[in-house]
Design a protein around this motif. Structure first.
Motif, PDB file in Angstrom:
ATOM      1  N   GLU A  25     -46.339 -17.890   1.882  1.00  0.00           N
ATOM      2  CA  GLU A  25     -47.644 -17.350   2.287  1.00  0.00           C
ATOM      3  C   GLU A  25     -48.706 -18.441   2.404  1.00  0.00           C
ATOM      4  N   HIS A  26     -48.451 -19.598   1.760  1.00  0.00           N
ATOM      5  CA  HIS A  26     -49.401 -20.720   1.794  1.00  0.00           C
ATOM      6  C   HIS A  26     -48.641 -21.982   2.214  1.00  0.00           C
ATOM      7  N   SER A  27     -48.144 -21.956   3.415  1.00  0.00           N
ATOM      8  CA  SER A  27     -47.249 -23.010   3.901  1.00  0.00           C
ATOM      9  C   SER A  27     -47.917 -24.385   3.994  1.00  0.00           C
ATOM     10  N   ARG A  28     -49.237 -24.415   4.029  1.00  0.00           N
ATOM     11  CA  ARG A  28     -49.936 -25.700   4.123  1.00  0.00           C
ATOM     12  C   ARG A  28     -49.969 -26.447   2.793  1.00  0.00           C
ATOM     13  N   ASN A  32     -46.548 -30.216  -4.987  1.00  0.00           N
ATOM     14  CA  ASN A  32     -47.417 -30.969  -5.890  1.00  0.00           C
ATOM     15  C   ASN A  32     -48.828 -30.380  -5.937  1.00  0.00           C
ATOM     16  N   GLN A  33     -49.336 -29.930  -4.798  1.00  0.00           N
ATOM     17  CA  GLN A  33     -50.663 -29.331  -4.764  1.00  0.00           C
ATOM     18  C   GLN A  33     -50.704 -28.025  -5.570  1.00  0.00           C
ATOM     19  N   ILE A  34     -49.667 -27.221  -5.415  1.00  0.00           N
ATOM     20  CA  ILE A  34     -49.607 -25.968  -6.170  1.00  0.00           C
ATOM     21  C   ILE A  34     -49.482 -26.258  -7.661  1.00  0.00           C
ATOM     22  N   ALA A  35     -48.675 -27.241  -8.008  1.00  0.00           N
ATOM     23  CA  ALA A  35     -48.503 -27.617  -9.411  1.00  0.00           C
ATOM     24  C   ALA A  35     -49.835 -28.020 -10.023  1.00  0.00           C
ATOM     25  N   LEU A  68     -50.133 -17.396  -9.251  1.00  0.00           N
ATOM     26  CA  LEU A  68     -49.485 -17.105  -7.971  1.00  0.00           C
ATOM     27  C   LEU A  68     -49.380 -15.612  -7.653  1.00  0.00           C
ATOM     28  N   ALA A  69     -49.602 -14.759  -8.630  1.00  0.00           N
ATOM     29  CA  ALA A  69     -49.477 -13.318  -8.405  1.00  0.00           C
ATOM     30  C   ALA A  69     -50.716 -12.617  -8.956  1.00  0.00           C
ATOM     31  N   SER A  70     -50.625 -11.326  -9.133  1.00  0.00           N
ATOM     32  CA  SER A  70     -51.761 -10.548  -9.622  1.00  0.00           C
ATOM     33  C   SER A  70     -51.695 -10.389 -11.138  1.00  0.00           C
ATOM     34  N   LYS A  71     -52.820 -10.000 -11.734  1.00  0.00           N
ATOM     35  CA  LYS A  71     -52.853  -9.738 -13.165  1.00  0.00           C
ATOM     36  C   LYS A  71     -51.905  -8.591 -13.519  1.00  0.00           C
TER      37      LYS A  71
END
Length: 253
Positions: A25-28, A32-35, A68-71
Motif C-alpha cells: 500500500e506504500h510502495s514508495r 529501511n524507511q519503514i523500520a 502499520l495497522a489499526s488500534k
C-alpha cells in the motif's frame, strides 16, 4: 488439540503479512524507511519481513501493529495471541470503568416501569432531551431530572441530560429488574405483533455435567461481555439508538 488453533497463523506470520500489506500500500517506502518510522533496527525489521523471528515479543508485536495497522487490529491480536496480558489489561479496564455505583435514591427510577427507559437514555452518551422528559412526565418529571442533574448524577447541557463523566453502573438487583422489564416488553411485542420487532432473544438449556461446563460457560460469558462492551463503548459507534444487551447463565435447581 483444537483444530482451529492448529490452523491459526503464527505470530511471525501475522507480522510478516501486515508488513507485506503495508509495503504494497506504500510502495514508495523502503524497508529501511519503514523500520525508522517504527523505531526498529533495519536488521530486525528485515527478519520480521522475512518471517525469520520465530517468537517475537509482545513489545515488538505492538510496535509493528500500532505502526502499520489499526488500534483495533492491535487489540484483537493481543487478545488472541497474548490472552494472559489481555485478560490482565481488560480486568483493569473493567474495574476502573465500573467502580461508580449509582446511589440508591437514583436506582429507584431505574426499577420503576414508568421511568426506566428515560433513565437508561439519560445515562447514555447521546443523552435525553428536556422536551422528551416534559412530554413523558410533565413538570414533575422534569423536576426529578433537574434534581438528578443538581446532585451530579447526570448533567444538563444545552437542553439534554447526560451521564456524568465517569461511567456508572446499577447494582445486581437493579440489573435483574431492568432485564425483567425489557423481557416483559419483548413478550408484549410477540403477543401484539407475532414477533419482537426490535429484539433478538434466544435461550439454550440441557442437562449437563456442571463440573465440566461451568468454567467454560463463565469464560464464554466473559468473552461475550468483553465484545459487547467493546462495541458499545467504541467512540466510532456512537449514535442516537439505545441498545440494551445482557447475558444470563443460571443453574436450574
Amino acid at each position: 488439540m483444537d483444530k482451529v488453533f492448529l490452523e491459526r497463523p503464527s505470530v511471525n506470520e501475522v507480522l510478516r503479512d501486515k508488513i507485506r500489506k503495508y509495503k504494497k500500500e506504500h510502495s514508495r517506502l523502503s524497508s529501511n524507511q519503514i523500520a525508522r518510522r517504527l523505531g526498529l533496527p533495519p536488521s530486525t525489521f528485515h527478519r520480521l519481513e522475512m518471517g525469520d523471528v520465530k517468537n517475537p515479543g509482545l513489545d515488538i508485536c505492538v510496535t509493528v501493529l500500532n505502526g502499520l495497522a489499526s488500534k483495533k487490529d492491535t487489540a484483537e491480536f493481543v487478545r488472541e495471541y497474548f490472552p494472559e496480558v489481555h485478560e490482565s489489561l481488560y480486568g483493569h479496564f473493567y474495574e476502573t470503568q465500573t467502580q461508580n455505583l449509582i446511589s440508591d435514591d437514583v436506582v429507584q427510577y431505574f426499577k420503576d416501569e414508568s421511568t426506566y427507559k428515560m433513565m437508561i437514555k439519560a445515562t447514555t452518551h447521546h443523552g435525553l432531551s428536556e422536551n422528551e422528559v416534559l412530554q413523558e412526565y410533565g413538570r414533575q418529571g422534569h423536576k426529578i431530572f433537574m434534581k438528578l442533574a443538581a446532585d451530579g448524577t447526570i448533567k444538563n447541557k444545552n437542553g439534554r441530560f447526560f451521564h456524568s463523566d465517569d461511567l456508572q453502573r446499577v447494582n445486581t438487583e437493579t440489573t435483574i429488574k431492568l432485564s425483567n422489564l425489557i423481557l416483559n416488553e419483548m413478550v408484549n411485542e410477540v403477543r401484539v405483533h407475532g414477533n419482537p420487532i426490535n429484539s433478538k432473544h434466544d435461550i439454550c438449556y440441557q442437562s449437563v455435567d456442571g463440573s465440566k461446563v461451568k468454567d467454560e460457560l463463565k469464560q464464554l460469558a466473559s468473552e461475550f461481555s468483553y465484545n459487547v462492551r467493546k462495541i458499545m463503548l467504541s467512540p466510532e459507534n456512537r449514535g442516537e439508538d439505545v441498545f440494551f444487551v445482557s447475558n444470563l447463565i443460571r443453574k436450574i435447581d
